[in-house]
Write an enzyme that holds these catalytic residues in place. Structure first.
Site, mmCIF file in Angstrom:
data_model
loop_
_atom_site.group_PDB
_atom_site.id
_atom_site.type_symbol
_atom_site.label_atom_id
_atom_site.label_comp_id
_atom_site.label_asym_id
_atom_site.label_seq_id
_atom_site.Cartn_x
_atom_site.Cartn_y
_atom_site.Cartn_z
ATOM 1 N N ASP A 216 3.284 -4.890 -2.206
ATOM 2 C CA ASP A 216 2.079 -5.441 -2.823
ATOM 3 C C ASP A 216 1.383 -6.445 -1.907
ATOM 4 O O ASP A 216 0.293 -6.912 -2.207
ATOM 5 C CB ASP A 216 2.427 -6.094 -4.169
ATOM 6 C CG ASP A 216 1.214 -6.252 -5.081
ATOM 7 O OD1 ASP A 216 0.279 -5.437 -4.968
ATOM 8 O OD2 ASP A 216 1.191 -7.191 -5.894
ATOM 9 N N SER A 240 -4.891 -6.462 -8.714
ATOM 10 C CA SER A 240 -4.360 -5.103 -8.660
ATOM 11 C C SER A 240 -4.503 -4.449 -10.028
ATOM 12 O O SER A 240 -4.273 -5.074 -11.059
ATOM 13 C CB SER A 240 -2.882 -5.133 -8.257
ATOM 14 O OG SER A 240 -2.717 -5.739 -6.997
ATOM 15 N N GLN A 290 -2.610 2.222 -4.127
ATOM 16 C CA GLN A 290 -3.007 1.199 -5.096
ATOM 17 C C GLN A 290 -4.524 1.140 -5.200
ATOM 18 O O GLN A 290 -5.225 1.279 -4.197
ATOM 19 C CB GLN A 290 -2.485 -0.189 -4.683
ATOM 20 C CG GLN A 290 -2.779 -1.284 -5.695
ATOM 21 C CD GLN A 290 -2.391 -2.663 -5.186
ATOM 22 O OE1 GLN A 290 -3.165 -3.310 -4.486
ATOM 23 N NE2 GLN A 290 -1.185 -3.103 -5.521
#
Length: 302
Positions: A216, A240, A290
């Site tokens: 991440d 996110s 993502q």
């Protein structure tokens, strides 16, 4: 007055504790809060804790090979995270688990993870590892952060400076520039080496959890590179939205891994990003995707 030396092993042991969930019942777990955490919970932490909870309910030798997560709302640093696991499927080769992470009864993340019994199969590696500088030849991102803070002056308050320069259990070294290192528009690609600053236990589950945690980092920022904007400089608002990760082969998170990210598209207040993680032998060990919310911050009129 000189700074107190930081014990790298203590930092890494703290990360292992953070990502080791406490089992309350067969399918209920608790994720610990980050010590001295401020603001929102880091998304990679919630993903890793949810994966650890799911993994703890699969006890027949199957290993996680993929996860898909949606961030529902920002978590708050301080309170524990409740993790409820649903055992949706248990087959001979595969198993599937669904996890809801909550704080105060409000869901903050939904995650589905798939597990497989290890087996041999048809194999190929399509991607070659990018030819970038070795981690030994690069400065630590931590060192670069300190220099930025030294020249920030009044643009950052003391709390912001402490957050940016706090000791981290993962050493990251970037070949090139990330969004917070540069204000000039650039190609939407980034290359960052990472590993923990001290050895980890041999448990493969904790290595997968830490790779999930680190996946991440730098990812959403790749879609900001063509625009020359940064969250650190207060120019963007973002979060996110979802996160997908596929584990292709075993890897140690205490050995150097190269995270190569790119962003083929942004628009509509969102940025889409992809990542590939390689070991030092050039083998692809994981793939990531993502999408995140990314908006230019509107300055309030005086």
């Amino acid at each position: 007055m000189s700074e107190t030396p930081i014990d790298p092993q203590r930092l890494v042991d703290g990360l292992v504790r953070l990502l080791t969930v406490e089992q309350k019942s067969d399918f209920e777990f608790t994720g610990r809060p980050q010590k001295d955490g401020v603001g929102r919970v880091f998304g990679g932490q919630v993903i890793a804790q949810a994966l650890q909870a799911a993994s703890a309910t699969v006890t027949d030798g199957k290993e996680a090979h993929s996860l898909h997560a949606y961030f529902l709302r920002g978590g708050e640093e301080g309170p524990e995270i409740d993790l409820r696991v649903e055992a949706d499927f248990d087959g001979r080769s595969f198993a599937n688990r669904r996890v809801v992470a909550s704080q105060g009864g409000r869901p903050i993340l939904n995650l589905t993870a798939s597990f497989q019994q290890p087996e041999d199969g048809l194999a190929h590696d399509e991607y070659e590892m990018p030819d970038v500088a070795a981690p030994e030849d690069l400065k630590s991102d931590q060192e670069i952060r300190r220099k930025i803070v030294e020249h920030a002056g009044d643009r950052m308050n003391e709390a912001q400076k402490a957050t940016v320069t706090r000791p981290r259990p993962i050493d990251m070294r970037t070949a090139g520039r990330l969004h917070w290192m540069n204000s000039e528009p650039s190609e939407p690609v980034a290359y960052t080496w990472f590993r923990t600053v001290a050895p980890l236990p041999d448990d493969p589950a904790i290595h997968r959890a830490i790779i999930s945690y680190a996946s991440d980092f730098t990812l959403l920022g790749t879609s900001a590179l063509p625009h020359g904007l940064s969250w650190m400089r207060g120019e963007l608002v973002g979060a996110s939205l979802d996160h997908a990760l596929w584990f292709h082969r075993e890897a140690r998170a205490d050995e150097w891994l190269l995270y190569a990210t790119d962003s083929p598209w942004s628009g509509g207040g969102r940025g889409f990003n992809r990542g590939r993680i390689f070991n030092r032998d050039g083998q692809l060990v994981a793939s990531v995707a993502q999408e995140g919310m990314m908006r230019k911050r509107i300055k309030k009129a005086d």
